[in-house]
Design a protein around this motif. Structure first.
Motif, mmCIF file in Angstrom:
data_model
loop_
_atom_site.group_PDB
_atom_site.id
_atom_site.type_symbol
_atom_site.label_atom_id
_atom_site.label_comp_id
_atom_site.label_asym_id
_atom_site.label_seq_id
_atom_site.Cartn_x
_atom_site.Cartn_y
_atom_site.Cartn_z
ATOM 1 N N ASP A 143 53.778 17.449 22.328
ATOM 2 C CA ASP A 143 53.174 17.283 23.661
ATOM 3 C C ASP A 143 52.025 18.261 23.871
ATOM 4 O OD1 ASP A 143 54.912 15.242 24.295
ATOM 5 O OD2 ASP A 143 56.318 16.529 25.396
ATOM 6 N N ILE A 144 52.193 19.493 23.430
ATOM 7 C CA ILE A 144 51.105 20.471 23.548
ATOM 8 C C ILE A 144 49.914 20.012 22.722
ATOM 9 C CG2 ILE A 144 50.394 22.844 23.046
ATOM 10 C CD1 ILE A 144 53.303 23.687 23.557
ATOM 11 N N LYS A 193 43.652 15.553 24.124
ATOM 12 C CA LYS A 193 43.127 14.891 25.324
ATOM 13 C C LYS A 193 42.063 15.763 25.997
ATOM 14 C CE LYS A 193 44.587 12.895 29.746
ATOM 15 N NZ LYS A 193 45.755 12.630 30.640
ATOM 16 N N LYS A 194 42.318 17.048 26.066
ATOM 17 C CA LYS A 194 41.366 17.973 26.674
ATOM 18 C C LYS A 194 40.050 17.978 25.911
ATOM 19 C CE LYS A 194 40.962 22.850 28.058
ATOM 20 N NZ LYS A 194 41.660 24.162 28.061
ATOM 21 N N ASP A 210 48.119 17.206 24.486
ATOM 22 C CA ASP A 210 47.340 17.697 25.631
ATOM 23 C C ASP A 210 46.013 18.313 25.177
ATOM 24 O OD1 ASP A 210 49.225 16.879 27.437
ATOM 25 O OD2 ASP A 210 50.165 18.855 27.666
#
Length: 241
Positions: free
Chosen positions: A220-221, A227-228, A224
């Motif tokens: 998940d990290i 995506k960032k 993220d």
């Protein structure tokens, strides 16, 4: 077109400085090698996440040319871990379509480990789902020095005209010559430095320095951060018209 909409951009190549294994173990009252083993298990999860995140290439910093300065016990334990990792993960990586490469200077590594590295590279040579590159006994300055030596030898042998050497020439002599440059470099554990990792290749990479220790770095990290990256406005020195 350099400045693509965020929806069309994503890091094709992510490089990771996997830091914090020792601190993670010590916080749990365990020896540093316990953390390194936990960190090795984390690699599998991140590699498995790559296809869904459209990350084609992932390069991990496993052991630097400076890491020989650590205690003899830790270095020996790490070398044993690398051999164990290859033995344990080779079939799974191959079955999952992962192509494995190693970069770095192999001269100082023991012959058994080198043979295992060669075998894994050969086993996975036809795979193309994910390209996993493991930097082992790697240092950016050492890599550039070795590449420059090979370039100079070609000039001396008349294979290369020195007048034609430019910034496109040296990359052909680097360990990463068959790889695209990293788009995103992630360092875990809260340290904000690049530690001699992919110095030439990361000239235009985006960097993420996060506090999470590597054994706690999750899918998940990772998602993220990918995506960032996609939301960033990357101009490569240009400006919007």
């Amino acid at each position: 077109m350099l400045n693509k909409p965020a929806s069309e951009t994503g890091p094709r190549h992510v490089a990771i400085i996997m830091d914090g294994n020792g601190r993670w173990a010590q916080a749990r009252g365990r020896p540093r090698l316990f953390g390194h083993h936990a960190g090795a298990r984390r690699v599998r999860e991140i590699v498995e996440a790559c296809p869904d995140l459209r990350v084609k290439y992932v390069t991990i910093f496993a052991f630097s040319t400076e890491n020989w300065k650590r205690t003899q016990v830790e270095v020996a334990g790490l070398m044993s871990l690398f051999r164990r990792y290859i033995t344990k993960e080779a079939k799974a990586l191959h079955d999952e379509g992962v192509r494995v490469r190693f970069i770095g200077d192999r001269v100082r590594l023991d012959k058994k480990l080198i043979a295992m590295m060669d075998e894994l590279e050969l086993l996975t040579a036809e795979n193309d789902r994910v390209h996993l590159t493991i930097a082992l006994n790697y240092g950016g300055r050492d890599e550039v020095a070795r590449a420059t030596k090979r370039l100079a030898q070609d000039v001396a042998a008349g294979k290369l005209n020195p007048e034609e050497v430019d910034e496109e020439t040296l990359p052909r002599y680097l360990d990463t010559c068959v790889l695209p440059d990293p788009d995103l470099v992630i360092r875990t554990s809260g340290e904000a430095r690049i530690s001699n990792f992919l110095l030439w290749q990361s000239a235009y990479a985006e960097y993420e320095f996060i506090d999470t220790l590597w054994p706690d770095f999750s899918r998940d990290i990772f998602a993220d951060l990918v995506k960032k990256y996609g939301a960033r406005d990357r101009r490569f020195g240009a400006v919007k018209a």
